[in-house]
Write a protein that holds these residues in place. Structure first.
Motif, short mmCIF file in Angstrom:
data_model
loop_
_atom_site.label_atom_id
_atom_site.label_comp_id
_atom_site.label_asym_id
_atom_site.label_seq_id
_atom_site.Cartn_x
_atom_site.Cartn_y
_atom_site.Cartn_z
N UNK A 1 0.84 -1.20 0.00
CA UNK A 1 0.00 0.00 0.00
C UNK A 1 0.87 1.25 0.00
N UNK A 2 1.96 1.22 0.79
CA UNK A 2 2.85 2.38 0.82
C UNK A 2 3.43 2.69 -0.55
N UNK A 3 3.79 1.64 -1.31
CA UNK A 3 4.33 1.88 -2.66
C UNK A 3 3.25 2.42 -3.58
N UNK A 4 2.09 1.81 -3.58
CA UNK A 4 1.02 2.22 -4.48
C UNK A 4 0.54 3.65 -4.20
N UNK A 5 0.51 4.01 -2.91
CA UNK A 5 -0.03 5.32 -2.53
C UNK A 5 1.05 6.38 -2.33
N UNK A 6 2.33 5.99 -2.51
CA UNK A 6 3.41 6.95 -2.31
C UNK A 6 3.54 7.38 -0.87
N UNK A 7 3.22 6.47 0.05
CA UNK A 7 3.27 6.77 1.48
C UNK A 7 4.36 5.97 2.17
N UNK A 8 4.58 6.30 3.44
CA UNK A 8 5.55 5.57 4.22
C UNK A 8 6.92 5.65 3.57
N UNK A 9 7.55 4.53 3.44
CA UNK A 9 8.86 4.46 2.81
C UNK A 9 8.77 4.23 1.31
N UNK A 10 7.55 4.32 0.77
CA UNK A 10 7.31 4.26 -0.68
C UNK A 10 7.92 3.01 -1.33
N UNK A 11 7.70 1.88 -0.67
CA UNK A 11 8.14 0.63 -1.26
C UNK A 11 9.54 0.22 -0.90
N UNK A 12 10.15 0.89 0.08
CA UNK A 12 11.53 0.56 0.45
C UNK A 12 11.67 -0.87 0.93
N UNK A 13 10.61 -1.42 1.49
CA UNK A 13 10.66 -2.79 2.00
C UNK A 13 9.99 -3.79 1.06
N UNK A 14 9.58 -3.34 -0.11
CA UNK A 14 8.99 -4.24 -1.11
C UNK A 14 10.11 -5.03 -1.78
N UNK A 15 9.92 -6.33 -1.90
CA UNK A 15 10.93 -7.18 -2.55
C UNK A 15 10.65 -7.30 -4.04
N UNK A 16 11.68 -7.19 -4.84
CA UNK A 16 11.56 -7.36 -6.29
C UNK A 16 11.84 -8.83 -6.60
N UNK A 17 10.78 -9.58 -6.86
CA UNK A 17 10.92 -11.02 -7.13
C UNK A 17 11.29 -11.29 -8.58
N UNK A 18 10.90 -10.39 -9.46
CA UNK A 18 11.23 -10.49 -10.88
C UNK A 18 11.30 -9.09 -11.45
N UNK A 19 12.20 -8.88 -12.42
CA UNK A 19 12.36 -7.54 -12.98
C UNK A 19 13.61 -6.88 -12.46
N UNK A 20 13.87 -5.69 -12.96
CA UNK A 20 15.14 -5.02 -12.67
C UNK A 20 15.09 -4.03 -11.53
N UNK A 21 13.98 -3.33 -11.36
CA UNK A 21 13.94 -2.25 -10.38
C UNK A 21 12.50 -1.98 -9.96
#
Length: 231
Positions: free
Chosen positions: A204-224
């Motif tokens: 939710x933080x990544x999608x909404x641009x809140x919190x750490x904005x995806x800092x703790x989201x893991x990239x399982x596939x893809x470059x960035x």
């Protein structure tokens, strides 16, 4: 169709939480920076009050705001008020919004929001719920993404995934929980597909641009981690 009665009850509960939290602040705290760049806590409270009145306009068939300039000017005008004035305005504007929703109306009709965006009247209460919950987080007073009701977070993730769907500047993205449970797909059709995993709060933080904005989201596939447009 969305259960607007349920959502209105949720709006009331979220507003009560917000008012209880804000009442513990003082005038000096309102002048401090929020999580939103360039906005103090007072700016956020002024925006929430004027947003409630703007949604009354929507229900009553008027433009949501007179103009973008007038919207911004109203927020700037009201941001520096004392705490008691902010609290009174928040209560009164919330009461006006709730009173408008009690009128007999066609909840299946289409209404117009800002910038030509349209939606069903039944979805407006959820949009107000989003404003209250996310801006409560933005106040930076101890209410964080992990405090949000789980139902709200799930629905907002789905809403934002749909909002970014089809956007050419966002690559195809698959969202899943850390255990691999599929949540949603978003983004456009061009670019390298990305799979992101994380907790409900991280996504939710990544999608909404809140919190750490995806800092703790893991990239399982893809470059960035894709960069999303502003909300």
């Amino acid at each position: 169709m969305t259960d607007h009665v349920h959502d209105l009850r949720s709006v009331r509960e979220a507003t009560d939480r917000l008012l209880t939290a804000v009442a513990k602040l003082d005038n000096a705290a309102l002048a401090e920076e929020s999580h939103l760049p360039g906005w103090t806590r007072g700016h956020i409270l002024a925006h929430l009050a004027r947003n409630a009145d703007a949604l009354v306009n929507v229900f009553e068939g008027r433009p949501m705001y007179e103009s973008a300039t007038a919207r911004d000017a109203d927020i700037e005008r009201d941001a520096g008020r004392p705490l008691e004035e902010h609290l009174a305005d928040l209560r009164d504007s919330a009461a006006r919004f709730m009173a408008t929703t009690e009128h007999d109306q066609d909840w299946s009709r289409t209404v117009e929001l800002r910038n030509g965006v349209t939606d069903l009247a039944a979805n407006v209460p959820f949009r107000r719920w989003v404003e209250v919950e996310l801006h409560h987080v933005d106040l930076n007073i101890g209410y964080e993404l992990h405090h949000l009701p789980e139902e709200f977070s799930d629905r907002e993730i789905a809403f934002l995934a749909d909002r970014w769907s089809g956007r050419p500047e966002v690559p195809p993205v698959t969202l899943q929980f850390s255990d691999g449970t599929f949540i949603a797909r978003t983004g456009g059709t061009e670019g390298t597909p990305v799979t992101l995993s994380g907790t409900r709060d991280d996504l939710l933080g990544w999608l909404a641009g809140r919190g750490l904005k995806g800092a703790h989201v893991a990239i399982e596939a893809g470059d960035a981690l894709p960069e999303l447009p502003p909300l």
